[in-house]
Design an enzyme around this catalytic site. Sequence first.
Site, PDB file in Angstrom:
ATOM      1  N   LYS B  74       0.865  -1.185   0.000  1.00  0.00           N
ATOM      2  CA  LYS B  74       0.000   0.000   0.000  1.00  0.00           C
ATOM      3  C   LYS B  74       0.897   1.230   0.000  1.00  0.00           C
ATOM      4  O   LYS B  74       1.982   1.214   0.597  1.00  0.00           O
ATOM      5  CB  LYS B  74      -0.889  -0.027   1.244  1.00  0.00           C
ATOM      6  CG  LYS B  74      -1.978   1.041   1.270  1.00  0.00           C
ATOM      7  CD  LYS B  74      -2.857   0.853   2.515  1.00  0.00           C
ATOM      8  CE  LYS B  74      -3.984   1.874   2.580  1.00  0.00           C
ATOM      9  NZ  LYS B  74      -4.856   1.670   3.756  1.00  0.00           N
ATOM     10  N   SER B 149      -9.709   1.673   2.690  1.00  0.00           N
ATOM     11  CA  SER B 149      -8.823   2.439   1.837  1.00  0.00           C
ATOM     12  C   SER B 149      -7.786   1.588   1.091  1.00  0.00           C
ATOM     13  O   SER B 149      -7.217   2.059   0.097  1.00  0.00           O
ATOM     14  CB  SER B 149      -8.085   3.477   2.679  1.00  0.00           C
ATOM     15  OG  SER B 149      -7.257   2.827   3.628  1.00  0.00           O
ATOM     16  N   SER B 173     -10.004  -0.741   6.758  1.00  0.00           N
ATOM     17  CA  SER B 173      -9.362  -0.492   5.463  1.00  0.00           C
ATOM     18  C   SER B 173      -8.669  -1.688   4.834  1.00  0.00           C
ATOM     19  O   SER B 173      -8.294  -1.634   3.667  1.00  0.00           O
ATOM     20  CB  SER B 173      -8.356   0.653   5.585  1.00  0.00           C
ATOM     21  OG  SER B 173      -9.022   1.888   5.557  1.00  0.00           O
TER      22      SER B 173
END
Lengths: 476, 481
Positions: B74, B149, B173
């Site tokens: 990420k 996210s 997330s």
Amino acid sequence: MRYETVIGLEVHLQLATKTKAFCGCSTKFGQRPNSQVCPVCLGFPGSLPSLNEEAFRFAIKVALALNCRIQAIVKFDRKNYYYPDLPKNFQISQYDMPLSYNGFVDIAVDGANKRIRVKRVHMEEDAGKLMHPEGEDYSLVDYNRGGMPLLEIVTEPDMSSPREAYDYLTKLKAILEYLKVSDCDMEKGSLRCDANVSIRPEGETKLGTKVELKNMNSFKGVRNALEYEVKRQDSVLEDGGKLVQETRLWDADKGITTSMRTKEEAEDYRYFPEPDLVPFVVEKEEIERIRKTLPELPEAKAARFKAAFGLSDYDAGVLTSQVDLADYFEECVKLYPNAKTVANWLMGDVMATVNEKNIDMSELALAPAAFTGLLKMIDSKAISGKMAKEVLAEAIETRIAPEEIVQKKGLSQISDAGAIESVVQGVLKKEAKTVSDYKSGKKAAFAFLVGQVMKETKGKANPAVVNEILKKSLGE
Amino acid sequence: MENLHSLTAHKLKELMARGETDPSAILEGVFARAEKVEPKVKAFVLSGKERARKAVAGTARKNGKLAGIPVLLKDNLCVKGEATTCGSKILAGFKPPYDATVVRKLEAEGAILIGKANMDEFAFGSSCETSCYGPTKNPWDTACIPGGSSGGSAAAVAADETIMALGSDTGGSIRQPAALCGVVGLKPTYGRVSRYGLIAFASSLDQIGPITKDVRDSALLLSVIAGYDEMDSTSVDLPVPDYSNALVEDLKGLRIGVPKEYFVKGIDGEVEASVRAGIGVLKSLGAEVKEISLPHTEYAVSTYYIVGPAEASSNLARFDGVQYGFRAAGADDMIEMYIKTRSEGFGNEAKRRILLGTYCLSTGYYDAYYLKAQKVRTKIREDFDKAFSVCDCIVTPTSPTPAFKIGERASDPLSMYLSDVYTIPANLAGLPAISIPCGFSGSGLPIGMQVLAKPFDEETIFRTAYAFEQGTEFHKRKPNL
């Protein structure tokens, strides 16, 4: 109307740890800008603080030496404000649970003891330094200082004159120096002081409007700023004006304070618990372990000096006011038994020279053995007290051992009665008129004759021996 | 071998051990797949092809637990010298001078880092739409969001553009996008994985975790990244168990709690049906299922939207244009530089959360909001403590709905915030929780089931999830791209 003064002080103390408060960067002073930084103290994204245990131990030492209570749990908070010297735009500090609280420092006021209460001692991190190159449209930031461990030491508003504030600072500094936790150097910024001052009608119990003073860079500056500010507040009130709660800056050159910001402009720091540092319990055993490492502090040392060496309150107080001076004194009395003589010389000529040269005792290039050697030369009448003063000054100046100076200059005192006798006879012959004046009752003539003998011997004759021989020769 | 990209890490390890493939073939397989599907999915914000090839050719460790396995990160995880932007313009050009602890751990075990995955800006979002790079698409239906996210990480795993990925989870997330993309996403216990090098959203809630194709890979990746780190004083100094020991198919004696507060209005009918069916599967595998109550559940979202933004407002204060990243041009003084930089550098959702958090921490509001929220947080934690006295793990839906359409909730932050209603409590309580595939909607979108356990009891989670996976086929289905 007569007003009384109320003063509270906030001292920021840089702890002399090897590394910064929350990272492993060096704390060395005066290095190339931004050469002692890492992602943590630069507040880079993703970096996290971890507490320096040495800083924590130093803080506990200070708390104990200032007679504070220690919080059961150590918790840090974030103080949020924007400034380019603060890389995260928040400062790790302590808000509602300071590391320690409710302590005190005693000072002497008119011969009596006065207790200045210490409200809190808490840990925080320092900011970097902004530099504004002249004539340029930019500023530079040096983050070497950023993240250095600081203690904030806050008193209650217990001081009632600028003089008391000065004495408190002096005493506080002495204690901190004994603990060897900081350089305590205001010029280098390792000790900084802000003052809160207000005045109120005598006898009033409510506090007056508080003004915070900043930007003082010496203890004398603190005293001067406070003296100025008290007068200013007094005249505002006398002129029927009203004081505003504000922060004012001391201008040492002009000798005045000027307003920096008022209460309305003060920032909201949005304190909240620092989530990156887990609160931890302070173990009682750990505190006791640290307590055992505390050195003898000024008051205890002064009491011991009085008892062991028969010193007066005043002498003991002066000698223990600086740890280096106290240590020096103790070294000397090991080598030379008359403590009172050592004290007099140290507090007199030695301190005068040190102050004049504006150096620390630790920088004094005169070992206790050399210094006490000089005192021994006086005792053995090898030199006079007057000569010793000169030799001392020269020894400190040139870093040459006193004995060597005495030898080189042929300063050794003439105590040999035979040598003095012949000089005396010569003087008596030359000054026949004075001799007859003396004999006819003019007693002052004697001192003139002594003077002449000293002159002949270039001051090296032992005055006591001269007196004795002269009196004998004059038939006394 | 043709479909290396579609395999799990443990399967690829077997093949490599037998000499049937090698890291280079795997890497090229993954790249070829990405080349084909990335235009549709848009999961990557930075391709690390060159670096990955170099690693495979020589620098990577050859005998670690993840030797030769491609892993996608990420974009909020710092890699030394590689652009790390959190999906935000304000970090444009920022190249961290250091590696996150998880990055060091991955490389120490021979993992091959293949790039950076898209995310909601600073992890603020549940749809991967707030990224400055534009939205990532759900591989199962590219008109839909992948969740967020960590939407880029989950979409890339689902689309076989990587073998494994790391995400971060502050309020769901990892788990919510895993559910919406039909993959396995684990949020470890708070303190299990070092956060050093994870660009913080909310420090007391953030946790890095694996997004993988199955439960065994999840356990494998966690075993690599877990452990105490002196650089993160919130990481906990507990030994890391061998999680593979927990991968047993038997659930006999396991007590599963099903909180009644999680099956109320707002839940999609198909989601409820799938999760209830999943609970039935667990029962059939030997687990004992009982209804429990987590009475403070209804306050979780509001608590989270105070604590999270409050911490974020402070964590994001450092993005000011002074040291790194974006600095707006044309400012005449310092304050203007701050204002212009932050106005131009942050997107709307970031600004909304910064404002929210700043407000909650302000004098006069702190007690009413932040302090109160912390008290509710304690209550929520106590609910779980009580629940775990009667059950070993808790099973719930991961998200109240399957993936929604791109743009559908973008202008309605409240409905967006509610998509994390089931995942937020685990963050507030610091618990480990996993999302595993448990079904599909009528329109073919994946549905996830969440399993929560006591702090540091990831083993019970793996045991439950693994047994379920072995008893079902949902994790085997692939999107048609």
